[in-house]
Design a protein around this motif. Structure first.
Motif, PDB file in Angstrom:
ATOM      1  N   SER A 282       0.431 -14.401  -5.119  1.00 34.86           N
ATOM      2  CA  SER A 282      -0.922 -13.879  -5.267  1.00 34.86           C
ATOM      3  C   SER A 282      -1.298 -12.935  -4.132  1.00 34.86           C
ATOM      4  N   LEU A 283      -2.433 -12.294  -4.307  1.00 39.16           N
ATOM      5  CA  LEU A 283      -2.947 -11.412  -3.263  1.00 39.16           C
ATOM      6  C   LEU A 283      -3.106 -12.174  -1.953  1.00 39.16           C
TER       7      LEU A 283
ATOM      8  N   ARG B  59       0.287 -12.692  -0.364  1.00 37.11           N
ATOM      9  CA  ARG B  59       0.836 -11.436   0.154  1.00 37.11           C
ATOM     10  C   ARG B  59       0.138 -10.995   1.440  1.00 37.11           C
TER      11      ARG B  59
ATOM     12  N   THR C  39     -12.769 -10.543  -3.835  1.00 38.24           N
ATOM     13  CA  THR C  39     -12.197  -9.863  -4.990  1.00 38.24           C
ATOM     14  C   THR C  39     -13.101 -10.083  -6.201  1.00 38.24           C
TER      15      THR C  39
ATOM     16  N   ALA D  60      -1.713  -9.168  -9.183  1.00 37.48           N
ATOM     17  CA  ALA D  60      -1.649  -9.354  -7.729  1.00 37.48           C
ATOM     18  C   ALA D  60      -1.051  -8.134  -7.050  1.00 37.48           C
TER      19      ALA D  60
ATOM     20  N   ALA E 222      -3.584  -5.260  -6.955  1.00 34.45           N
ATOM     21  CA  ALA E 222      -4.611  -5.503  -5.935  1.00 34.45           C
ATOM     22  C   ALA E 222      -4.059  -5.265  -4.539  1.00 34.45           C
ATOM     23  N   TYR E 223      -2.858  -5.749  -4.287  1.00 36.06           N
ATOM     24  CA  TYR E 223      -2.261  -5.606  -2.952  1.00 36.06           C
ATOM     25  C   TYR E 223      -2.054  -4.134  -2.601  1.00 36.06           C
TER      26      TYR E 223
END
Length: 297
Positions: free
Chosen positions: A91-92, A95, A135, A283, A286-287
């Motif tokens: 997930s974000l 990470r 988020t 994810a 988003a990253y």
């Protein structure tokens, strides 16, 4: 003698004023000439966006809860794209923070079935954790209604998002916000309708404004689906416009909407929500957005 003393005092006063003026310029970072003739450089301006936040809170709907990604009709937050800890997703939070820290420094306040009107209350809960990053993924349920006529209006959608942002800014003026675009529901229909089981599940009432009568290709059905699609596109414009007014907010530039997902990225329980593979793709998007040196144009 008196005249000479007056002139001497005037010279001393002017010298003092000049010295204070130079000192003030230096303190403000002026680039006036240094004694050696070079220009003094101003201190570098610190960037507003922190690409390595140390805590994350998530708000939104069933996608962020990992609904139907693990078992039927159930949330599965451990595979959430935003805050999950599963190695299947990375997930974000994982990470950005690492797996151990992600479990302690990320919180999921999303609620299955939530619409934009529910976001301010979720945000009010999220700010209690004082996260460095929030988020946002919401809007699919505003378009997925019993009919196209029942969809949330664009004006009400904007009002809900603006209120959520005000709720955040009142408590955390420096928190960062990542905003994901609303997924492409028409692509979801075009992918899922290739699976007979998926079409049967959709008959239970999943996103009827788009998915009802999945094989119906008459004019009325096409018009209905196009209307839903245009509403999703309008929601995304709202997300982009509101986010653009806040220098600590980054919109994904439509990356989630534009992602060409296939059936592998859909839950095989309902052929609507993201599978664990789909969560991993969210994810990654988003990253990339959060760690980019510059926001997406």
């Amino acid at each position: 003698m008196r005249n000479r003393r007056r002139r001497r005092r005037s010279v001393l006063a002017l010298t003092a004023v000049a010295a204070l003026g130079l000192a003030g310029c230096d303190a403000a970072g002026d680039d006036s000439p240094a004694p050696d003739g070079t220009r003094a450089k101003t201190a570098p301006v610190r960037p507003v966006w922190n690409r390595s936040p140390s805590s994350i809170a998530a708000v939104g709907d069933s996608i962020t809860r990992g609904f139907d990604a693990c078992t039927v009709l159930s949330d599965c937050p451990e595979v959430s794209w935003a805050t999950g800890t599963s190695s299947q997703v990375d997930s974000l939070a994982v990470r950005l923070l690492g797996r151990a820290r992600a479990a302690e420094n990320s919180w999921n306040y999303a609620v299955t079935g939530a619409r934009m009107a529910d976001l301010p209350a979720q945000m009010a809960e999220a700010v209690t954790r004082r996260p460095q990053l929030v988020t946002v993924m919401a809007g699919a349920n505003d378009a997925c209604r019993s009919s196209a006529r029942a969809m949330t209006s664009v004006a009400d959608f904007r009002t809900g998002f603006e209120e959520a942002m005000r709720t955040l800014r009142t408590s955390l003026p420096k928190a960062q916000v990542y905003v994901a675009s609303v997924p492409n529901l028409k692509r979801l229909w075009s992918q899922g309708r290739t699976n007979p089981l998926g079409k049967q599940v959709w008959k239970l009432g999943i996103c009827p404004s788009m998915l009802n009568d999945a094989d119906d290709l008459d004019t009325a059905a096409i018009v209905r689906r196009d209307k839903v699609q245009r509403r999703v596109e309008a929601y995304n414009r709202v997300l982009q416009e509101v986010c653009a007014k806040d220098r600590r907010c980054r919109f994904d530039g439509g990356a989630v909407f534009d992602y060409e997902f296939g059936t592998d990225q859909l839950s095989h329980w309902d052929w609507f929500h993201p599978s664990t593979d789909g969560q991993a793709r969210l994810a990654a998007i988003a990253y990339r957005t959060i760690t980019a040196e510059e926001p997406v144009a």
